[in-house]
Write an enzyme that holds these catalytic residues in place. Sequence first.
Site, short mmCIF file in Angstrom:
data_model
loop_
_atom_site.label_atom_id
_atom_site.label_comp_id
_atom_site.label_asym_id
_atom_site.label_seq_id
_atom_site.Cartn_x
_atom_site.Cartn_y
_atom_site.Cartn_z
N SER A 18 -17.08 -46.24 4.59
CA SER A 18 -17.98 -46.32 5.73
C SER A 18 -19.41 -45.96 5.37
O SER A 18 -19.86 -44.82 5.60
CB SER A 18 -17.48 -45.41 6.86
OG SER A 18 -16.51 -46.05 7.61
N ALA A 24 -19.73 -38.14 5.80
CA ALA A 24 -18.50 -37.50 5.32
C ALA A 24 -17.64 -38.48 4.54
O ALA A 24 -17.08 -38.14 3.50
CB ALA A 24 -17.71 -36.93 6.49
N GLU A 57 -18.19 -51.17 18.78
CA GLU A 57 -17.43 -50.04 18.24
C GLU A 57 -16.68 -49.28 19.34
O GLU A 57 -16.27 -48.14 19.17
CB GLU A 57 -18.38 -49.10 17.48
CG GLU A 57 -19.09 -49.78 16.32
CD GLU A 57 -18.27 -49.82 15.02
OE1 GLU A 57 -17.60 -48.83 14.70
OE2 GLU A 57 -18.32 -50.86 14.32
N ASN A 65 -21.73 -43.28 7.15
CA ASN A 65 -20.94 -42.14 7.62
C ASN A 65 -20.93 -41.14 6.46
O ASN A 65 -20.27 -41.37 5.44
CB ASN A 65 -19.55 -42.65 8.01
CG ASN A 65 -18.51 -41.56 8.22
OD1 ASN A 65 -18.69 -40.43 7.80
ND2 ASN A 65 -17.41 -41.93 8.84
N ARG A 106 -12.15 -51.83 9.06
CA ARG A 106 -11.88 -51.61 10.48
C ARG A 106 -11.82 -52.92 11.27
O ARG A 106 -11.32 -52.95 12.38
CB ARG A 106 -12.93 -50.67 11.09
CG ARG A 106 -13.05 -49.34 10.33
CD ARG A 106 -13.41 -48.18 11.21
NE ARG A 106 -12.39 -47.94 12.21
CZ ARG A 106 -12.48 -47.00 13.15
NH1 ARG A 106 -13.55 -46.23 13.21
NH2 ARG A 106 -11.51 -46.83 14.04
N ALA A 132 -11.40 -43.26 1.00
CA ALA A 132 -11.80 -44.39 0.17
C ALA A 132 -13.31 -44.66 0.23
O ALA A 132 -13.78 -45.61 -0.41
CB ALA A 132 -11.03 -45.63 0.58
N HIS A 143 -22.32 -43.35 15.19
CA HIS A 143 -21.90 -43.66 16.56
C HIS A 143 -22.62 -42.68 17.49
O HIS A 143 -22.88 -41.53 17.11
CB HIS A 143 -20.39 -43.45 16.76
CG HIS A 143 -19.52 -44.45 16.07
ND1 HIS A 143 -18.39 -44.11 15.37
CD2 HIS A 143 -19.61 -45.80 16.00
CE1 HIS A 143 -17.80 -45.20 14.90
NE2 HIS A 143 -18.53 -46.24 15.26
N CYS A 184 -13.73 -38.45 18.14
CA CYS A 184 -13.37 -39.72 17.48
C CYS A 184 -11.89 -39.99 17.62
O CYS A 184 -11.45 -41.13 17.67
CB CYS A 184 -13.66 -39.69 15.99
SG CYS A 184 -15.34 -39.36 15.54
#
Length: 447
Positions: free
Chosen positions: A23, A28, A175, A26, A139, A20, A251, A372
Amino acid sequence: MSTAREFNFDGLVGPSHNYAGLSFGNVASFSNVKSASNPRQAALQGLAKMRALAARGFAQALLPPQMRPDWRMLRSVGFSGSDADVLAKAFAASPVLLACAYSASPMWTANAATVSPSADSGDGRVHFTAANLNNKLHRAHEQRQSARSLRAIFHDAAHFTVHDALPSTPAFGDEGAANHSRLGSSHGAAGVELFVYGRVEFDAAAAAPKRYPARQTLEASQAVARLHGLDPRRTVFAAQNPDVIDQGVFHNDVIAVANGDVLFYHQQAFADEAGTLAALRQSLATVEAQLRPVRVDSNVVPVQDAVASYLFNSQLLTKSTGAMALVIPHECRENAAVARYLDGLVGDGSVIDELIDFDLRQSMRNGGGPACLRLRVALTDGEARAMHQGVVMTEDLYARLVAWVETYYRDRLEPADLADPQLARECASALEALAPILGLPGLYDRD
Ligand code: SUG
Protein backbone atom coordinates in the site's frame (compact mmCIF):
# COMPACT_ATOMS: atom_id res chain seq x y z
CA MET A 1 -38.54 7.96 13.48
CA SER A 2 -37.75 4.41 14.46
CA THR A 3 -35.23 3.27 17.02
CA ALA A 4 -32.06 1.94 15.53
CA ARG A 5 -28.69 0.71 16.71
CA GLU A 6 -25.32 0.87 15.08
CA PHE A 7 -23.85 -2.57 14.46
CA ASN A 8 -20.12 -2.74 13.95
CA PHE A 9 -19.20 -5.48 11.49
CA ASP A 10 -15.57 -6.27 12.16
CA GLY A 11 -13.47 -8.13 9.64
CA LEU A 12 -12.47 -11.58 10.79
CA VAL A 13 -8.76 -11.72 9.90
CA GLY A 14 -8.01 -14.39 7.31
CA PRO A 15 -5.35 -17.12 7.63
CA SER A 16 -2.99 -15.50 5.08
CA HIS A 17 -2.47 -12.22 6.98
CA ASN A 18 1.02 -11.05 5.97
CA TYR A 19 3.19 -7.98 5.49
CA ALA A 20 3.83 -7.41 1.80
CA GLY A 21 4.23 -3.63 1.62
CA LEU A 22 1.51 -3.34 -0.98
CA SER A 23 0.00 0.00 0.00
CA PHE A 24 2.04 2.91 -1.30
CA GLY A 25 0.96 5.95 0.75
CA ASN A 26 0.23 3.86 3.86
CA VAL A 27 3.27 4.42 6.08
CA ALA A 28 2.87 1.32 8.27
CA SER A 29 2.40 -1.03 5.31
CA PHE A 30 5.59 0.29 3.76
CA SER A 31 7.60 0.24 6.99
CA ASN A 32 6.85 -3.40 7.84
CA VAL A 33 7.28 -4.90 4.40
CA LYS A 34 8.55 -8.47 4.39
CA SER A 35 8.61 -8.88 8.14
CA ALA A 36 7.07 -12.06 9.54
CA SER A 37 3.41 -11.90 10.49
CA ASN A 38 1.40 -13.95 12.95
CA PRO A 39 -2.02 -14.66 11.42
CA ARG A 40 -3.23 -16.55 14.48
CA GLN A 41 -2.47 -13.66 16.78
CA ALA A 42 -3.98 -11.17 14.31
CA ALA A 43 -7.28 -13.09 14.24
CA LEU A 44 -7.32 -13.50 18.02
CA GLN A 45 -6.62 -9.80 18.57
CA GLY A 46 -9.54 -8.91 16.31
CA LEU A 47 -11.84 -11.41 17.99
CA ALA A 48 -10.88 -10.09 21.44
CA LYS A 49 -11.99 -6.61 20.39
CA MET A 50 -15.29 -7.92 19.04
CA ARG A 51 -15.96 -9.97 22.15
CA ALA A 52 -15.13 -7.15 24.58
CA LEU A 53 -17.35 -4.64 22.78
CA ALA A 54 -20.21 -7.15 22.50
CA ALA A 55 -19.87 -7.90 26.22
CA ARG A 56 -20.19 -4.18 26.90
CA GLY A 57 -23.57 -4.21 25.14
CA PHE A 58 -22.50 -2.69 21.81
CA ALA A 59 -24.09 -4.32 18.76
CA GLN A 60 -21.28 -6.35 17.23
CA ALA A 61 -21.11 -8.64 14.23
CA LEU A 62 -18.48 -9.76 11.75
CA LEU A 63 -17.76 -10.04 8.07
CA PRO A 64 -16.00 -13.23 6.99
CA PRO A 65 -12.55 -13.35 5.42
CA GLN A 66 -12.15 -14.01 1.71
CA MET A 67 -10.75 -17.07 -0.08
CA ARG A 68 -7.03 -16.68 -0.67
CA PRO A 69 -5.10 -16.96 -2.81
CA ASP A 70 -7.39 -15.48 -5.40
CA TRP A 71 -6.93 -18.09 -8.13
CA ARG A 72 -9.09 -16.15 -10.55
CA MET A 73 -6.78 -13.16 -10.27
CA LEU A 74 -3.62 -15.26 -10.69
CA ARG A 75 -4.99 -17.13 -13.69
CA SER A 76 -6.29 -13.91 -15.25
CA VAL A 77 -2.74 -12.55 -15.42
CA GLY A 78 -1.37 -15.63 -17.15
CA PHE A 79 -0.32 -18.13 -14.49
CA SER A 80 -1.65 -21.50 -15.57
CA GLY A 81 -1.61 -25.22 -14.83
CA SER A 82 -2.42 -26.97 -11.58
CA ASP A 83 -2.81 -24.92 -8.42
CA ALA A 84 0.74 -25.86 -7.44
CA ASP A 85 1.98 -24.75 -10.89
CA VAL A 86 0.17 -21.43 -10.56
CA LEU A 87 1.79 -20.75 -7.19
CA ALA A 88 5.26 -21.77 -8.35
CA LYS A 89 5.05 -19.73 -11.55
CA ALA A 90 3.70 -16.65 -9.80
CA PHE A 91 6.34 -16.83 -7.08
CA ALA A 92 9.13 -17.21 -9.66
CA ALA A 93 7.89 -14.47 -12.00
CA SER A 94 6.56 -11.94 -9.50
CA PRO A 95 6.40 -12.57 -5.75
CA VAL A 96 4.55 -9.28 -5.37
CA LEU A 97 1.70 -10.50 -7.60
CA LEU A 98 1.47 -13.63 -5.49
CA ALA A 99 1.34 -11.46 -2.38
CA CYS A 100 -1.48 -9.43 -3.94
CA ALA A 101 -3.46 -12.62 -4.57
CA TYR A 102 -2.86 -13.71 -0.98
CA SER A 103 -3.55 -10.46 0.86
CA ALA A 104 -5.86 -10.72 3.86
CA SER A 105 -6.78 -7.05 3.33
CA PRO A 106 -10.57 -7.70 3.41
CA MET A 107 -10.09 -7.69 7.20
CA TRP A 108 -10.33 -3.86 6.98
CA THR A 109 -14.07 -3.84 6.47
CA ALA A 110 -14.34 -0.05 6.63
CA ASN A 111 -13.26 -0.40 3.01
CA ALA A 112 -15.74 -3.12 2.08
CA ALA A 113 -18.62 -0.81 1.24
CA THR A 114 -20.38 2.47 1.90
CA VAL A 115 -23.57 2.06 3.90
CA SER A 116 -26.59 4.36 4.15
CA PRO A 117 -29.22 3.48 6.74
CA SER A 118 -32.89 3.36 5.87
CA ALA A 119 -33.50 6.70 7.60
CA ASP A 120 -31.39 8.38 4.90
CA SER A 121 -32.02 6.43 1.73
CA GLY A 122 -34.59 7.33 -0.91
CA ASP A 123 -36.59 4.10 -0.66
CA GLY A 124 -36.47 3.32 3.06
CA ARG A 125 -34.05 0.40 2.62
CA VAL A 126 -30.52 0.07 3.91
CA HIS A 127 -28.19 0.58 0.95
CA PHE A 128 -24.69 -0.84 0.52
CA THR A 129 -22.30 -0.14 -2.35
CA ALA A 130 -19.31 -2.47 -2.46
CA ALA A 131 -16.10 -0.45 -2.83
CA ASN A 132 -13.99 -1.06 -5.93
CA LEU A 133 -10.70 -0.24 -4.11
CA ASN A 134 -9.17 0.20 -7.52
CA ASN A 135 -6.16 2.16 -6.33
CA LYS A 136 -4.37 -0.98 -5.16
CA LEU A 137 -4.08 -4.24 -7.05
CA HIS A 138 -4.24 -6.36 -3.89
CA ARG A 139 -7.53 -4.74 -2.89
CA ALA A 140 -9.18 -4.31 -6.30
CA HIS A 141 -10.30 -7.94 -6.33
CA GLU A 142 -12.10 -7.77 -2.96
CA GLN A 143 -15.30 -6.25 -4.32
CA ARG A 144 -16.76 -9.45 -5.78
CA GLN A 145 -16.69 -11.42 -2.53
CA SER A 146 -17.55 -8.31 -0.50
CA ALA A 147 -20.81 -7.94 -2.44
CA ARG A 148 -21.41 -11.69 -2.19
CA SER A 149 -20.88 -11.72 1.60
CA LEU A 150 -23.07 -8.65 2.10
CA ARG A 151 -25.83 -10.23 -0.01
CA ALA A 152 -25.60 -13.44 2.02
CA ILE A 153 -26.01 -11.53 5.28
CA PHE A 154 -28.43 -8.84 4.11
CA HIS A 155 -30.49 -11.11 1.87
CA ASP A 156 -33.95 -9.70 2.56
CA ALA A 157 -34.78 -7.45 -0.39
CA ALA A 158 -37.63 -5.85 1.54
CA HIS A 159 -35.04 -4.22 3.78
CA PHE A 160 -31.68 -4.23 2.02
CA THR A 161 -30.11 -3.36 -1.33
CA VAL A 162 -26.51 -4.28 -2.10
CA HIS A 163 -25.11 -2.46 -5.15
CA ASP A 164 -22.19 -3.78 -7.13
CA ALA A 165 -19.04 -1.68 -7.02
CA LEU A 166 -18.68 1.39 -9.24
CA PRO A 167 -16.81 1.00 -12.55
CA SER A 168 -13.25 0.05 -11.71
CA THR A 169 -11.48 3.00 -13.24
CA PRO A 170 -9.52 5.90 -11.73
CA ALA A 171 -12.42 8.34 -12.16
CA PHE A 172 -14.45 6.25 -9.72
CA GLY A 173 -11.81 5.39 -7.14
CA ASP A 174 -13.90 4.32 -4.15
CA GLU A 175 -12.64 3.18 -0.75
CA GLY A 176 -16.00 2.75 0.94
CA ALA A 177 -16.87 3.84 4.45
CA ALA A 178 -13.30 4.87 5.30
CA ASN A 179 -14.17 8.18 3.63
CA HIS A 180 -17.76 8.38 4.74
CA SER A 181 -19.42 9.36 8.02
CA ARG A 182 -22.89 9.99 9.22
CA LEU A 183 -23.97 12.70 11.65
CA GLY A 184 -27.31 13.35 13.28
CA SER A 185 -29.27 13.19 16.48
CA SER A 186 -29.60 9.40 16.52
CA HIS A 187 -29.11 6.31 14.36
CA GLY A 188 -32.84 6.01 13.66
CA ALA A 189 -33.50 9.63 12.66
CA ALA A 190 -32.68 11.14 9.27
CA GLY A 191 -29.06 12.24 9.33
CA VAL A 192 -26.39 13.96 7.31
CA GLU A 193 -23.97 11.88 5.27
CA LEU A 194 -20.47 13.27 4.91
CA PHE A 195 -18.37 12.08 1.97
CA VAL A 196 -14.69 13.05 2.00
CA TYR A 197 -12.72 12.80 -1.23
CA GLY A 198 -9.05 13.18 -2.06
CA ARG A 199 -9.20 14.31 -5.64
CA VAL A 200 -11.50 15.31 -8.49
CA GLU A 201 -11.06 13.45 -11.77
CA PHE A 202 -12.79 15.95 -14.03
CA ASP A 203 -11.37 19.17 -12.62
CA ALA A 204 -7.74 19.64 -13.47
CA ALA A 205 -7.59 22.76 -11.29
CA ALA A 206 -8.68 20.95 -8.09
CA ALA A 207 -5.96 20.43 -5.49
CA ALA A 208 -4.47 16.93 -5.27
CA PRO A 209 -1.64 15.36 -3.27
CA LYS A 210 1.81 15.36 -4.86
CA ARG A 211 3.58 12.48 -3.22
CA TYR A 212 1.02 9.80 -2.41
CA PRO A 213 -2.14 8.81 -4.28
CA ALA A 214 -5.59 10.11 -3.39
CA ARG A 215 -7.69 6.98 -3.41
CA GLN A 216 -11.19 8.47 -3.32
CA THR A 217 -12.65 10.71 -6.00
CA LEU A 218 -15.49 13.19 -5.74
CA GLU A 219 -17.11 11.48 -8.72
CA ALA A 220 -17.22 8.16 -6.83
CA SER A 221 -18.71 9.75 -3.72
CA GLN A 222 -21.38 11.46 -5.79
CA ALA A 223 -22.22 8.22 -7.56
CA VAL A 224 -22.67 6.38 -4.26
CA ALA A 225 -24.91 9.16 -2.95
CA ARG A 226 -27.05 8.85 -6.11
CA LEU A 227 -27.25 5.05 -5.86
CA HIS A 228 -28.42 5.34 -2.26
CA GLY A 229 -31.03 7.97 -3.13
CA LEU A 230 -29.69 10.44 -0.57
CA ASP A 231 -31.32 13.81 -0.12
CA PRO A 232 -28.88 16.49 -1.42
CA ARG A 233 -29.82 18.77 1.49
CA ARG A 234 -28.50 16.13 3.85
CA THR A 235 -25.39 15.20 1.92
CA VAL A 236 -22.07 17.00 2.27
CA PHE A 237 -19.05 16.46 0.03
CA ALA A 238 -15.80 17.74 1.52
CA ALA A 239 -12.27 17.75 0.14
CA GLN A 240 -9.60 16.09 2.22
CA ASN A 241 -6.49 18.19 2.80
CA PRO A 242 -4.04 16.97 0.12
CA ASP A 243 -1.07 17.88 2.35
CA VAL A 244 -2.09 15.30 4.94
CA ILE A 245 -2.55 12.61 2.29
CA ASP A 246 1.10 13.31 1.50
CA GLN A 247 1.92 12.68 5.16
CA GLY A 248 0.32 9.24 5.20
CA VAL A 249 -3.38 9.97 5.71
CA PHE A 250 -4.49 7.64 2.94
CA HIS A 251 -8.11 7.53 4.16
CA ASN A 252 -10.11 10.20 5.95
CA ASP A 253 -10.68 7.82 8.86
CA VAL A 254 -7.00 8.21 9.70
CA ILE A 255 -7.67 11.87 10.62
CA ALA A 256 -11.37 12.20 11.57
CA VAL A 257 -14.24 10.18 12.98
CA ALA A 258 -17.88 11.09 13.58
CA ASN A 259 -20.67 9.66 15.68
CA GLY A 260 -24.04 11.19 16.48
CA ASP A 261 -23.58 14.94 16.47
CA VAL A 262 -19.86 14.74 17.32
CA LEU A 263 -17.08 15.22 14.80
CA PHE A 264 -13.69 14.35 16.28
CA TYR A 265 -11.10 15.65 13.85
CA HIS A 266 -7.65 17.08 13.36
CA GLN A 267 -7.25 20.74 12.51
CA GLN A 268 -5.61 19.81 9.19
CA ALA A 269 -8.07 17.09 8.15
CA PHE A 270 -10.03 19.10 5.58
CA ALA A 271 -8.93 21.31 2.72
CA ASP A 272 -11.38 23.94 3.96
CA GLU A 273 -12.03 23.41 7.66
CA ALA A 274 -14.39 26.36 8.15
CA GLY A 275 -16.31 25.59 4.95
CA THR A 276 -16.73 21.93 5.90
CA LEU A 277 -18.01 22.76 9.38
CA ALA A 278 -20.37 25.39 7.99
CA ALA A 279 -21.79 22.94 5.43
CA LEU A 280 -22.30 20.33 8.15
CA ARG A 281 -23.99 22.83 10.46
CA GLN A 282 -26.32 23.99 7.71
CA SER A 283 -27.18 20.47 6.74
CA LEU A 284 -27.66 19.32 10.33
CA ALA A 285 -30.05 22.22 10.90
CA THR A 286 -32.46 20.60 8.40
CA VAL A 287 -32.77 17.66 10.82
CA GLU A 288 -32.79 19.89 13.89
CA ALA A 289 -29.41 18.75 15.08
CA GLN A 290 -26.36 20.77 16.07
CA LEU A 291 -22.77 19.90 15.37
CA ARG A 292 -20.47 19.25 18.34
CA PRO A 293 -16.97 19.52 16.92
CA VAL A 294 -14.02 18.16 18.91
CA ARG A 295 -11.01 19.67 17.19
CA VAL A 296 -7.45 18.58 17.86
CA ASP A 297 -4.93 21.29 17.09
CA SER A 298 -1.70 20.66 15.22
CA ASN A 299 0.38 22.11 18.04
CA VAL A 300 -1.13 19.59 20.45
CA VAL A 301 -0.97 16.54 18.19
CA PRO A 302 1.08 17.00 14.99
CA VAL A 303 -0.17 15.08 11.93
CA GLN A 304 2.84 12.76 12.17
CA ASP A 305 1.79 11.66 15.66
CA ALA A 306 -1.81 11.20 14.55
CA VAL A 307 -0.57 8.90 11.78
CA ALA A 308 1.86 7.01 14.00
CA SER A 309 -0.67 6.45 16.82
CA TYR A 310 -3.92 6.22 14.80
CA LEU A 311 -5.64 8.50 17.32
CA PHE A 312 -8.42 9.26 14.84
CA ASN A 313 -8.74 5.72 13.56
CA SER A 314 -10.71 5.14 16.69
CA GLN A 315 -14.32 4.12 17.16
CA LEU A 316 -16.62 6.63 18.78
CA LEU A 317 -19.37 4.61 20.39
CA THR A 318 -22.48 5.90 22.14
CA LYS A 319 -22.98 4.25 25.51
CA SER A 320 -26.30 3.60 27.23
CA THR A 321 -25.61 6.68 29.38
CA GLY A 322 -25.57 8.83 26.23
CA ALA A 323 -21.88 9.67 26.69
CA MET A 324 -19.33 8.35 24.20
CA ALA A 325 -16.41 5.97 24.52
CA LEU A 326 -13.37 6.21 22.28
CA VAL A 327 -11.96 2.85 21.20
CA ILE A 328 -8.25 3.31 20.57
CA PRO A 329 -5.27 1.12 19.72
CA HIS A 330 -2.52 0.65 22.36
CA GLU A 331 -0.22 2.75 20.19
CA CYS A 332 -2.09 5.87 21.36
CA ARG A 333 -0.82 5.25 24.91
CA GLU A 334 2.74 4.99 23.65
CA ASN A 335 2.88 8.28 21.76
CA ALA A 336 3.75 11.06 24.21
CA ALA A 337 1.75 13.85 22.52
CA VAL A 338 -1.30 11.66 22.00
CA ALA A 339 -1.20 10.14 25.50
CA ARG A 340 -1.03 13.66 26.98
CA TYR A 341 -3.92 14.80 24.82
CA LEU A 342 -6.06 11.80 25.77
CA ASP A 343 -5.40 12.30 29.49
CA GLY A 344 -6.96 15.73 29.20
CA LEU A 345 -9.81 14.63 26.94
CA VAL A 346 -11.79 12.39 29.25
CA GLY A 347 -12.54 14.74 32.12
CA ASP A 348 -15.87 15.27 33.86
CA GLY A 349 -18.55 16.59 31.55
CA SER A 350 -16.54 15.75 28.44
CA VAL A 351 -18.38 14.49 25.36
CA ILE A 352 -16.02 11.52 25.40
CA ASP A 353 -15.78 10.17 28.92
CA GLU A 354 -14.07 6.81 28.48
CA LEU A 355 -11.15 5.31 26.59
CA ILE A 356 -11.22 1.62 25.68
CA ASP A 357 -7.94 0.38 24.29
CA PHE A 358 -6.99 -2.78 22.45
CA ASP A 359 -3.85 -4.51 21.32
CA LEU A 360 -4.31 -4.68 17.55
CA ARG A 361 -0.63 -4.65 16.68
CA GLN A 362 -0.83 -7.28 13.96
CA SER A 363 -3.33 -5.16 12.03
CA MET A 364 -1.70 -1.85 12.97
CA ARG A 365 1.56 -2.97 11.37
CA ASN A 366 -0.30 -2.93 8.07
CA GLY A 367 -1.94 0.43 8.77
CA GLY A 368 -5.25 -0.90 10.09
CA GLY A 369 -6.58 0.43 13.42
CA PRO A 370 -9.85 -0.12 15.29
CA ALA A 371 -11.92 1.91 12.81
CA CYS A 372 -10.40 0.25 9.73
CA LEU A 373 -11.43 -3.09 11.13
CA ARG A 374 -15.12 -2.28 11.27
CA LEU A 375 -18.01 -1.41 8.97
CA ARG A 376 -20.81 0.53 10.61
CA VAL A 377 -24.35 -0.51 9.76
CA ALA A 378 -27.18 1.30 11.56
CA LEU A 379 -30.22 -0.98 11.69
CA THR A 380 -33.73 -0.66 13.05
CA ASP A 381 -34.92 -3.52 15.24
CA GLY A 382 -36.84 -4.98 12.29
CA GLU A 383 -33.80 -4.78 10.02
CA ALA A 384 -31.59 -6.32 12.68
CA ARG A 385 -34.01 -9.25 12.89
CA ALA A 386 -34.09 -9.57 9.08
CA MET A 387 -30.34 -9.95 8.64
CA HIS A 388 -28.57 -13.30 8.92
CA GLN A 389 -28.02 -13.94 12.65
CA GLY A 390 -25.03 -16.28 12.41
CA VAL A 391 -22.56 -13.40 12.18
CA VAL A 392 -23.70 -11.61 15.34
CA MET A 393 -21.03 -11.85 18.03
CA THR A 394 -21.98 -13.88 21.08
CA GLU A 395 -19.91 -15.69 23.70
CA ASP A 396 -20.73 -18.95 21.95
CA LEU A 397 -19.64 -17.71 18.51
CA TYR A 398 -16.50 -16.22 20.03
CA ALA A 399 -15.56 -19.56 21.61
CA ARG A 400 -16.19 -21.45 18.37
CA LEU A 401 -14.15 -18.98 16.34
CA VAL A 402 -11.21 -19.05 18.76
CA ALA A 403 -11.16 -22.86 18.50
CA TRP A 404 -11.40 -22.58 14.71
CA VAL A 405 -8.48 -20.10 14.55
CA GLU A 406 -6.39 -22.30 16.82
CA THR A 407 -7.04 -25.28 14.56
CA TYR A 408 -6.32 -23.69 11.20
CA TYR A 409 -4.06 -20.65 11.54
CA ARG A 410 -0.29 -20.53 11.45
CA ASP A 411 1.54 -18.41 14.00
CA ARG A 412 4.19 -17.28 11.57
CA LEU A 413 4.14 -16.34 7.90
CA GLU A 414 7.10 -15.11 5.93
CA PRO A 415 7.04 -13.89 2.33
CA ALA A 416 8.43 -17.17 0.90
CA ASP A 417 5.72 -19.19 2.67
CA LEU A 418 3.21 -17.86 0.14
CA ALA A 419 4.75 -20.21 -2.43
CA ASP A 420 4.00 -23.27 -0.26
CA PRO A 421 1.04 -25.21 -1.76
CA GLN A 422 0.26 -26.48 1.74
CA LEU A 423 -0.59 -22.92 2.82
CA ALA A 424 -3.17 -22.66 0.03
CA ARG A 425 -4.73 -25.94 1.16
CA GLU A 426 -4.82 -24.74 4.77
CA CYS A 427 -6.55 -21.51 3.77
CA ALA A 428 -9.16 -23.41 1.76
CA SER A 429 -9.83 -25.88 4.59
CA ALA A 430 -10.14 -23.06 7.10
CA LEU A 431 -12.75 -21.19 5.09
CA GLU A 432 -14.65 -24.36 4.24
CA ALA A 433 -14.89 -25.02 7.98
CA LEU A 434 -15.92 -21.43 8.68
CA ALA A 435 -19.00 -21.27 6.44
CA PRO A 436 -21.01 -23.76 8.58
CA ILE A 437 -19.90 -22.07 11.82
CA LEU A 438 -21.45 -18.85 10.51
CA GLY A 439 -24.43 -20.72 9.07
CA LEU A 440 -23.61 -19.46 5.59
CA PRO A 441 -23.30 -22.43 3.24
CA GLY A 442 -22.41 -21.28 -0.26
CA LEU A 443 -20.62 -18.21 1.09
CA TYR A 444 -17.66 -18.89 -1.16
CA ASP A 445 -17.48 -20.00 -4.75
CA ARG A 446 -14.11 -21.53 -5.42
CA ASP A 447 -13.27 -19.50 -8.52
O1 SUG B 1 -5.70 -0.29 2.27
N1 SUG B 1 -3.38 -1.94 4.30
C1 SUG B 1 -4.69 -1.36 4.14
C2 SUG B 1 -5.12 -0.67 5.42
C3 SUG B 1 -6.55 -0.25 5.34
C4 SUG B 1 -6.93 0.68 6.43
N2 SUG B 1 -8.29 1.03 6.33
C5 SUG B 1 -8.85 2.19 6.71
N3 SUG B 1 -8.10 3.26 6.95
N4 SUG B 1 -10.11 2.26 6.80
C6 SUG B 1 -4.70 -0.35 2.99
O2 SUG B 1 -3.71 0.37 2.82
C7 SUG B 1 -1.50 -3.36 3.62
C8 SUG B 1 -1.27 -4.70 2.97
C9 SUG B 1 0.18 -5.05 2.85
O3 SUG B 1 1.01 -4.17 2.67
O4 SUG B 1 0.50 -6.27 2.91
C10 SUG B 1 -2.90 -2.82 3.41
O5 SUG B 1 -3.56 -3.20 2.46
